[in-house]
Enzyme design. Structure first.
Site, PDB file in Angstrom:
ATOM      1  N   ARG A 222      -1.814  -4.471   8.350  1.00  0.00           N
ATOM      2  CA  ARG A 222      -0.652  -3.629   8.058  1.00  0.00           C
ATOM      3  C   ARG A 222       0.630  -4.200   8.644  1.00  0.00           C
ATOM      4  O   ARG A 222       1.707  -3.679   8.366  1.00  0.00           O
ATOM      5  CB  ARG A 222      -0.845  -2.245   8.692  1.00  0.00           C
ATOM      6  CG  ARG A 222      -1.634  -1.274   7.866  1.00  0.00           C
ATOM      7  CD  ARG A 222      -1.742   0.040   8.645  1.00  0.00           C
ATOM      8  NE  ARG A 222      -2.957   0.743   8.297  1.00  0.00           N
ATOM      9  CZ  ARG A 222      -3.034   1.631   7.309  1.00  0.00           C
ATOM     10  NH1 ARG A 222      -1.978   1.915   6.612  1.00  0.00           N
ATOM     11  NH2 ARG A 222      -4.177   2.218   7.030  1.00  0.00           N
TER      12      ARG A 222
ATOM     13  N   ARG B  46      -2.257  18.156   0.083  1.00  0.00           N
ATOM     14  CA  ARG B  46      -2.278  17.710   1.481  1.00  0.00           C
ATOM     15  C   ARG B  46      -0.883  17.777   2.073  1.00  0.00           C
ATOM     16  O   ARG B  46       0.089  17.498   1.393  1.00  0.00           O
ATOM     17  CB  ARG B  46      -2.724  16.234   1.546  1.00  0.00           C
ATOM     18  CG  ARG B  46      -4.198  16.071   1.540  1.00  0.00           C
ATOM     19  CD  ARG B  46      -4.535  14.614   1.829  1.00  0.00           C
ATOM     20  NE  ARG B  46      -5.866  14.333   1.354  1.00  0.00           N
ATOM     21  CZ  ARG B  46      -6.293  13.151   0.945  1.00  0.00           C
ATOM     22  NH1 ARG B  46      -5.472  12.135   0.952  1.00  0.00           N
ATOM     23  NH2 ARG B  46      -7.514  12.982   0.545  1.00  0.00           N
TER      24      ARG B  46
ATOM     25  N   ARG C 195       6.435   7.958   4.837  1.00  0.00           N
ATOM     26  CA  ARG C 195       5.333   6.984   4.827  1.00  0.00           C
ATOM     27  C   ARG C 195       5.772   5.702   4.123  1.00  0.00           C
ATOM     28  O   ARG C 195       5.413   4.603   4.545  1.00  0.00           O
ATOM     29  CB  ARG C 195       4.105   7.580   4.119  1.00  0.00           C
ATOM     30  CG  ARG C 195       3.420   8.679   4.938  1.00  0.00           C
ATOM     31  CD  ARG C 195       2.541   9.556   4.073  1.00  0.00           C
ATOM     32  NE  ARG C 195       1.353   8.876   3.575  1.00  0.00           N
ATOM     33  CZ  ARG C 195       0.596   9.346   2.580  1.00  0.00           C
ATOM     34  NH1 ARG C 195       0.911  10.461   1.969  1.00  0.00           N
ATOM     35  NH2 ARG C 195      -0.466   8.676   2.194  1.00  0.00           N
TER      36      ARG C 195
END
Ligand SMILES: [Zn+2]
Length: 219
Positions: free
Chosen positions: A88, A155, A166
């Site tokens: 990542r 969610r 995000r």
């Protein structure tokens, strides 16, 4: 062959990886699942990760890379694997480079507006884990799970404001990997500009790239 799937949250990495694993006959290693398994098995590394995950934290790279190293040594990885969710960051990519060769990096290029539309229309069943989508994969009855009949929910982290956050984190920390792997001549991009493109179409594109790579390296 060892493949890294790169792409923003909501690009469909998990969906494509789980289909490619069947086609290629190599395991799909999702970093999240891998860490959860280690925690469940209560290994030394799992115990360390649990302390972080209990606090809602990701855990240190050094530990994650050791868990990955252990996973890659298992016999099912002999012919290769598909990595999803790792690396990542550039730092993680450097660490990966030390323990394993990467043959190919598939970059899923999905515009932000498509990601936001897809994730904000996603519905999940809290009871059985089934995933639906108000636009692309509608449940038979509104807001009711096809599998178990429970009520479907959105969610918390699929709300547009959270999705944008995000995506910001992805752009800052993970997107530099595109240049990183381009320089190493490992990167191939797959574009998805249409929300309604079925997963099979994207999987087909990825398969063509993989075939091309295999043919070029056979001769
Ligand atoms: Zn259900």
């Amino acid at each position: 062959m060892r493949i890294v799937l790169l792409g923003p949250p909501g690009a469909g990495k998990g969906t494509y990886a789980s289909r490619l694993t069947i086609v290629l006959g190599v395991p799909h290693i999702s970093s999240g699942d891998m860490i959860r398994e280690e925690i469940k098995a209560e290994t030394e590394l799992g115990k360390i990760m649990k302390e972080y995950s209990d606090k809602g934290k990701l855990g240190p790279d050094e530990i994650i890379i050791r868990i990955l190293e252990k996973r890659l040594r298992k016999p099912d990885c002999e012919k290769g694997c598909i990595l999803d969710g790792f690396p990542r960051t550039i730092k993680q990519a450097d660490a990966l480079d030390e323990i394993s060769k990467v043959d190919l990096v598939i970059n899923l290029n999905v515009p932000d507006n498509i990601i936001i539309q897809r994730l904000s229309s996603r519905l999940v069943c809290k009871k059985c884990g089934a995933i639906f989508n108000k636009l692309t994969l509608k449940p038979r009855k509104d807001s009711i799970c096809d599998e178990c009949g429970s009520k479907l929910h959105q969610r918390r982290d699929d709300k547009p404001r959270v999705i944008k956050e995000r995506l910001n984190v992805y752009q800052k920390k993970t997107e530099p990997l595109i240049e990183y792997y381009k320089k190493k001549n490992l990167l191939k991009s797959v574009h998805c500009d249409d929300l309604m493109t079925p997963p099979e179409v994207i999987v087909e594109k990825i398969k063509l790239i993989i075939n091309g790579f295999q043919n070029a390296n056979r001769s």
